[in-house]
Write an enzyme that holds these catalytic residues in place. Structure first.
Site, short mmCIF file in Angstrom:
data_model
loop_
_atom_site.label_atom_id
_atom_site.label_comp_id
_atom_site.label_asym_id
_atom_site.label_seq_id
_atom_site.Cartn_x
_atom_site.Cartn_y
_atom_site.Cartn_z
N SER A 22 -4.60 25.45 39.15
CA SER A 22 -5.47 26.58 38.65
C SER A 22 -6.32 27.26 39.86
O SER A 22 -7.09 26.50 40.35
CB SER A 22 -6.57 26.16 37.50
OG SER A 22 -7.61 26.94 37.35
N HIS A 47 -1.92 28.88 37.14
CA HIS A 47 -2.79 29.05 36.24
C HIS A 47 -4.00 30.04 36.58
O HIS A 47 -4.73 29.55 37.55
CB HIS A 47 -3.15 27.74 35.77
CG HIS A 47 -4.05 27.70 34.24
ND1 HIS A 47 -3.54 27.70 33.08
CD2 HIS A 47 -5.55 27.70 34.35
CE1 HIS A 47 -4.81 27.74 32.22
NE2 HIS A 47 -5.81 27.86 33.12
N ASP A 49 -7.53 31.60 35.24
CA ASP A 49 -8.51 31.45 34.35
C ASP A 49 -9.39 33.02 34.24
O ASP A 49 -10.03 33.12 35.21
CB ASP A 49 -9.37 30.34 34.75
CG ASP A 49 -8.92 28.91 34.28
OD1 ASP A 49 -8.40 28.75 33.26
OD2 ASP A 49 -9.06 28.13 35.37
N MET A 51 -12.33 34.89 32.64
CA MET A 51 -13.65 34.50 31.92
C MET A 51 -14.40 35.63 31.88
O MET A 51 -14.25 36.56 32.58
CB MET A 51 -14.36 33.48 32.46
CG MET A 51 -13.67 32.07 32.71
SD MET A 51 -14.61 30.54 33.20
CE MET A 51 -13.42 29.53 33.55
N HIS A 81 -4.90 32.23 31.15
CA HIS A 81 -5.61 31.56 30.19
C HIS A 81 -6.87 32.62 29.79
O HIS A 81 -7.80 32.69 30.68
CB HIS A 81 -6.20 30.37 30.61
CG HIS A 81 -7.03 29.67 29.79
ND1 HIS A 81 -7.78 28.43 30.21
CD2 HIS A 81 -7.29 29.77 28.42
CE1 HIS A 81 -8.44 27.73 29.16
NE2 HIS A 81 -8.23 28.74 28.31
N MET A 83 -10.21 33.21 28.41
CA MET A 83 -11.40 32.62 27.89
C MET A 83 -12.32 33.84 27.57
O MET A 83 -13.49 34.11 28.24
CB MET A 83 -11.95 31.64 28.64
CG MET A 83 -11.21 30.10 28.60
SD MET A 83 -11.29 29.39 30.11
CE MET A 83 -10.48 30.26 31.27
N MET A 154 -7.85 22.23 25.42
CA MET A 154 -8.82 22.07 26.30
C MET A 154 -9.43 20.67 26.37
O MET A 154 -10.07 19.92 25.20
CB MET A 154 -9.64 22.98 25.86
CG MET A 154 -9.25 24.45 26.22
SD MET A 154 -8.60 24.88 27.85
CE MET A 154 -10.14 24.67 28.90
N ASP A 189 -5.80 21.17 29.95
CA ASP A 189 -6.72 21.82 30.91
C ASP A 189 -7.96 21.51 31.07
O ASP A 189 -8.78 21.57 30.01
CB ASP A 189 -6.40 23.28 30.49
CG ASP A 189 -7.10 24.13 31.49
OD1 ASP A 189 -7.48 23.83 32.78
OD2 ASP A 189 -7.29 25.37 31.27
C1 DX5 Z 1 -11.75 25.58 32.52
C2 DX5 Z 1 -10.69 26.18 33.02
C3 DX5 Z 1 -9.81 25.35 33.82
C4 DX5 Z 1 -10.45 24.93 35.20
C5 DX5 Z 1 -10.01 23.43 35.22
O1 DX5 Z 1 -12.77 26.32 32.21
O2 DX5 Z 1 -10.07 26.92 31.89
O3 DX5 Z 1 -8.42 25.96 33.96
O4 DX5 Z 1 -9.93 25.74 36.12
O5 DX5 Z 1 -10.76 22.92 36.23
P1 DX5 Z 1 -10.50 21.38 36.61
O6 DX5 Z 1 -9.00 21.04 36.67
O7 DX5 Z 1 -11.36 21.49 37.89
O8 DX5 Z 1 -11.30 20.67 35.65
ZN ZN Z 2 -7.77 27.37 32.33
#
Ligand code: DX5
Ligand code: ZN
Length: 231
Positions: A22, A47, A49, A51, A81, A83, A154, A189
């Protein structure tokens, strides 16, 4: 949907488990240089992320980051992903920017609304994923699992890298796994490390996302972490 080599990473993988670094824990000033060795030394996909500061209390990246990653990594599977609230507003922009898979959350879309958005993503040429947060019941995900290419459990409350793994979510993986076809992936994840990965694999997970466990190590030690995650 025309299958590409990037699609086939998820749909007909040449090895399992898949490991997806990620990039949230990568160096945003030199992302290409930070990611390239991971893909050369065992990472199967990246991956991303996304947000929005509303669905989760953090802001990260948009379609432009995806576009730059696609430019530098033309054949790599990019797992986006989302979010975000109202993910339907953003899926087309990410697909146009080169996303391979778009995962949105069952907290924003359930039932026919979820399958309709998956259908839209498929028609636009990408794979579709559905994620479930730790406090959310897995039942609405089970209802529509057949419509998705990736089911994402998750294992932290999303928003930040570096949080502790929540082991109780593995019960959800055990419930989802028997429903899946060979071309569907069961992804986890959050807090995934060489310590927590074995329990994930035992619960039926075949696709591991990891940020801080990989990027938190010096560059020369990251390939060994990826190898250790693989088990
Ligand atoms: C969390 C994200 C993850 C995050 C994981 O909100 O969706 O993808 O990057 O990070 P680690 O592996 O450090 O928990
Ligand atoms: Zn993620």
């Amino acid at each position: 949907m025309a299958a590409t080599p990037a699609h086939s990473v998820f749909q007909s993988p040449s090895r399992l488990p898949l490991i997806g670094p990620s990039i949230l824990s990568g160096d945003f000033g030199r992302m290409e240089a930070d990611c390239r060795p991971l893909l050369e030394h065992g990472g199967d996909y990246l991956h991303l992320d996304v947000m929005d500061g509303r669905f989760v209390p953090n802001l990260t990246m948009g379609p432009d980051m995806c576009r730059w990653m696609r430019k530098y990594f033309p054949t790599t599977a990019l797992d986006v992903h989302l979010m975000v609230q109202e993910p339907e507003r953003f899926v087309d922009a990410f697909i146009e920017a080169g996303a391979t898979n778009l995962t949105f959350h069952v907290e924003t879309h359930q039932g026919p609304a979820a399958t309709k958005l998956a259908d839209h993503i498929h028609k636009a040429g990408a794979l579709a994923g559905l994620a479930v947060n730790p406090p959310t019941d897995v039942a609405p995900l089970l209802d529509v699992a057949g419509a998705f290419d990736v089911l994402l459990i998750m294992s932290v409350n999303p928003g930040f890298s570096g949080q502790a793994f929540i082991p109780s979510v593995l019960e959800k993986a055990r419930r989802v796994k028997p429903l899946l076809r060979a071309d569907q992936r069961l992804e986890v994840d959050g807090g995934v490390s060489p310590k927590t990965a074995p329990d994930c694999l035992r619960a039926g997970i075949d696709t591991l996302v990891s940020a801080s466990a990989i990027f938190g190590k010096p560059a020369g030690e990251r390939a060994a972490v990826i190898q250790a995650l693989r088990g």
